[in-house]
Design an enzyme around this catalytic site. Structure first.
Site, PDB file in Angstrom:
ATOM      1  N   PRO A   7      -0.500 -30.164   4.747  1.00 44.21           N
ATOM      2  CA  PRO A   7      -0.898 -28.758   4.886  1.00 44.21           C
ATOM      3  C   PRO A   7      -2.250 -28.634   5.582  1.00 44.21           C
ATOM      4  O   PRO A   7      -3.282 -28.424   4.932  1.00 44.21           O
ATOM      5  CB  PRO A   7      -0.992 -28.288   3.433  1.00 44.21           C
ATOM      6  CG  PRO A   7      -1.420 -29.512   2.691  1.00 44.21           C
ATOM      7  CD  PRO A   7      -0.791 -30.687   3.389  1.00 44.21           C
ATOM      8  N   GLU A   9      -5.091 -26.963   7.276  1.00 44.71           N
ATOM      9  CA  GLU A   9      -5.609 -25.607   7.385  1.00 44.71           C
ATOM     10  C   GLU A   9      -5.920 -25.243   8.831  1.00 44.71           C
ATOM     11  O   GLU A   9      -6.586 -25.990   9.542  1.00 44.71           O
ATOM     12  CB  GLU A   9      -6.878 -25.476   6.528  1.00 44.71           C
ATOM     13  CG  GLU A   9      -7.536 -24.113   6.567  1.00 44.71           C
ATOM     14  CD  GLU A   9      -6.712 -23.063   5.839  1.00 44.71           C
ATOM     15  OE1 GLU A   9      -7.020 -21.870   6.009  1.00 44.71           O
ATOM     16  OE2 GLU A   9      -5.783 -23.433   5.092  1.00 44.71           O
ATOM     17  N   GLN A  68       0.916 -23.724  -1.490  1.00 43.99           N
ATOM     18  CA  GLN A  68      -0.276 -24.384  -2.018  1.00 43.99           C
ATOM     19  C   GLN A  68      -1.324 -23.374  -2.465  1.00 43.99           C
ATOM     20  O   GLN A  68      -1.611 -22.397  -1.763  1.00 43.99           O
ATOM     21  CB  GLN A  68      -0.900 -25.313  -0.981  1.00 43.99           C
ATOM     22  CG  GLN A  68      -2.029 -26.159  -1.551  1.00 43.99           C
ATOM     23  CD  GLN A  68      -2.652 -27.083  -0.531  1.00 43.99           C
ATOM     24  OE1 GLN A  68      -3.483 -26.655   0.272  1.00 43.99           O
ATOM     25  NE2 GLN A  68      -2.262 -28.354  -0.545  1.00 43.99           N
ATOM     26  N   CYS A  98      -9.330 -30.658  -0.430  1.00 41.52           N
ATOM     27  CA  CYS A  98      -9.976 -30.094   0.764  1.00 41.52           C
ATOM     28  C   CYS A  98     -11.448 -30.508   0.829  1.00 41.52           C
ATOM     29  O   CYS A  98     -12.209 -30.293  -0.121  1.00 41.52           O
ATOM     30  CB  CYS A  98      -9.873 -28.576   0.754  1.00 41.52           C
ATOM     31  SG  CYS A  98     -10.656 -27.798   2.194  1.00 41.52           S
ATOM     32  N   LYS A 139      -2.419 -32.414  -4.739  1.00 40.08           N
ATOM     33  CA  LYS A 139      -2.958 -33.240  -3.660  1.00 40.08           C
ATOM     34  C   LYS A 139      -4.438 -33.483  -3.912  1.00 40.08           C
ATOM     35  O   LYS A 139      -5.197 -32.542  -4.179  1.00 40.08           O
ATOM     36  CB  LYS A 139      -2.761 -32.569  -2.293  1.00 40.08           C
ATOM     37  CG  LYS A 139      -3.125 -33.475  -1.116  1.00 40.08           C
ATOM     38  CD  LYS A 139      -2.644 -32.872   0.197  1.00 40.08           C
ATOM     39  CE  LYS A 139      -2.791 -33.880   1.339  1.00 40.08           C
ATOM     40  NZ  LYS A 139      -4.183 -34.094   1.742  1.00 40.08           N
ATOM     41  N   ASN A 199      -1.230 -40.851   1.908  1.00 40.37           N
ATOM     42  CA  ASN A 199      -1.584 -40.029   3.066  1.00 40.37           C
ATOM     43  C   ASN A 199      -2.863 -40.570   3.711  1.00 40.37           C
ATOM     44  O   ASN A 199      -3.747 -41.058   3.024  1.00 40.37           O
ATOM     45  CB  ASN A 199      -1.775 -38.577   2.596  1.00 40.37           C
ATOM     46  CG  ASN A 199      -2.341 -37.660   3.667  1.00 40.37           C
ATOM     47  OD1 ASN A 199      -3.306 -36.948   3.416  1.00 40.37           O
ATOM     48  ND2 ASN A 199      -1.764 -37.656   4.836  1.00 40.37           N
ATOM     49  N   GLU A 201      -4.335 -41.572   8.062  1.00 38.23           N
ATOM     50  CA  GLU A 201      -4.376 -42.531   9.175  1.00 38.23           C
ATOM     51  C   GLU A 201      -3.030 -43.177   9.494  1.00 38.23           C
ATOM     52  O   GLU A 201      -2.977 -44.340   9.901  1.00 38.23           O
ATOM     53  CB  GLU A 201      -5.416 -43.626   8.901  1.00 38.23           C
ATOM     54  CG  GLU A 201      -6.851 -43.150   8.931  1.00 38.23           C
ATOM     55  CD  GLU A 201      -7.288 -42.624  10.305  1.00 38.23           C
ATOM     56  OE1 GLU A 201      -7.042 -43.283  11.329  1.00 38.23           O
ATOM     57  OE2 GLU A 201      -7.867 -41.518  10.340  1.00 38.23           O
ATOM     58  N   GLY A 223       0.055 -36.063   8.843  1.00 40.58           N
ATOM     59  CA  GLY A 223      -0.685 -34.899   9.315  1.00 40.58           C
ATOM     60  C   GLY A 223      -0.951 -35.005  10.799  1.00 40.58           C
ATOM     61  O   GLY A 223      -0.101 -34.702  11.628  1.00 40.58           O
ATOM     62  N   ARG A 224      -2.149 -35.480  11.135  1.00 39.42           N
ATOM     63  CA  ARG A 224      -2.527 -35.566  12.551  1.00 39.42           C
ATOM     64  C   ARG A 224      -1.603 -36.486  13.338  1.00 39.42           C
ATOM     65  O   ARG A 224      -1.337 -36.239  14.525  1.00 39.42           O
ATOM     66  CB  ARG A 224      -3.976 -36.058  12.667  1.00 39.42           C
ATOM     67  CG  ARG A 224      -5.004 -35.070  12.103  1.00 39.42           C
ATOM     68  CD  ARG A 224      -6.396 -35.660  12.102  1.00 39.42           C
ATOM     69  NE  ARG A 224      -6.479 -36.838  11.243  1.00 39.42           N
ATOM     70  CZ  ARG A 224      -7.439 -37.757  11.321  1.00 39.42           C
ATOM     71  NH1 ARG A 224      -8.390 -37.629  12.234  1.00 39.42           N
ATOM     72  NH2 ARG A 224      -7.447 -38.783  10.498  1.00 39.42           N
TER      73      ARG A 224
END
Length: 318
Positions: A7, A9, A68, A98, A139, A199, A201, A223-224
């Site tokens: 997720p 942002e 979330q 976060c 998370k 999660n 890298e 993610g990325r």
């Protein structure tokens, strides 16, 4: 093996979730966080961040989207979790990871990792409020300034009744600086029966392999890495099944970018139309030289007309 979409942002919104899940390989998505303070939020807030609620709580490809929440007050968080469940959220996710300073200053996100007792109260209050059939996931990161309370936090989450925990394998102090410390997750994986998702890298299939070995986790969150390679989850799943995978080429990926641009034409103010496309190109150029070339061509363009002309010209050249 399950692969979840992170997720992120300001990046992974509903239109991005739709595009990425259409490629394949993703089993679950999570929305950007709904910030909860001291009140029950109106339904429009939930629909804005999770329009999938109007379509059964899934992306157009049928992938469930958990909603979330972020905050520090157990009561209001439980009230809003209950509302999300009433609106049809397939699951609730809690954000204790976060790293943003503006969020942490207001007692949200990773700063709560120094307060496992509060995390327990939040999770247990929500679990007792939300219907049993609604999954509750959490998370976190390895810690705020250090890893000293990591196992305490995991214990709090497990004892409070969450069904799933995702761990970004860095502290808040680490930020996003490589490497991700996947091996630091392993003690929790050995000590607790709570399912854990690793999660951080994971940029290519070999990273996923090493992450699973080091962490002991079966499931991962992307993610990325997925934004940089939209077919990464599909590639990982195909290899996991023992099959050969052919990586998608830029001409196969580009239509996704153009579809994002067309969506922006309809949903963004004219001065903001190019923002989502440029943002995504910032990730795509890590893996596709053509994305870097296109980014250089459009980064200074401002009007929708100029942007569309450049994108169509690139499409014809490709």
């Amino acid at each position: 093996m399950q692969i979840h979409l992170a997720p992120m942002e300001g990046v992974v919104n509903a239109r991005m979730r739709a595009l990425l899940t259409a490629v394949g390989g993703i089993d679950r998505c999570i929305t950007e966080f709904v910030r909860v303070t001291d009140q029950l939020l109106p339904p429009k807030v939930f629909y804005r961040l999770c329009p999938e609620l109007l379509c059964g709580g899934t992306t157009p490809s049928g992938v469930p989207v958990y909603l979330q929440l972020l905050g520090s007050e157990p009561g209001p968080l439980a009230d809003n979790a209950g509302r999300a469940a009433e609106l049809g959220a397939p699951g609730i996710d809690l954000n204790f990871g976060c790293p943003a300073k503006c969020v942490n200053r207001h007692r949200g996100g990773s700063i709560l990792l120094d307060e496992p007792e509060l995390i327990y109260r939040i999770v247990s209050t929500i679990r007792s409020t939300v219907p049993k059939q609604t999954p509750l996931s959490v998370k976190i990161r390895l810690g705020y300034r250090d890893r000293s309370r990591f196992l305490e936090v995991v214990s709090a989450v497990a004892d409070a009744g969450a069904q799933l925990l995702t761990v970004h394998a860095r502290t808040r102090e680490d930020g996003y600086t490589p490497p991700a410390h996947w091996h630091e997750i392993a003690p929790a994986r050995r000590q607790f029966s709570l399912p854990i998702v690793a999660n951080g890298e994971i940029w290519q299939p070999t990273d996923a392999d090493q992450c699973r070995v080091d962490s002991g986790c079966e499931d991962i969150m992307l993610g990325r890495g997925l934004l940089s390679r939209p077919d990464l989850a599909l590639h990982i799943k195909t290899r996991e099944a023992g099959n050969t995978y052919r990586e998608r080429t830029w001409p196969e990926i580009y239509p996704l970018l153009y579809e994002l641009f067309l969506d922006s034409l309809e949903t963004c103010a004219p001065r903001h139309v190019g923002g989502p496309s440029k943002q995504w190109l910032g990730y795509l150029r890590r893996n596709y030289p053509e994305a870097q070339q296109l980014f250089e061509q459009i980064k200074r363009l401002r009007t929708p007309e100029d942007l569309q002309a450049a994108l169509l010209q690139h499409q014809q050249a490709a």
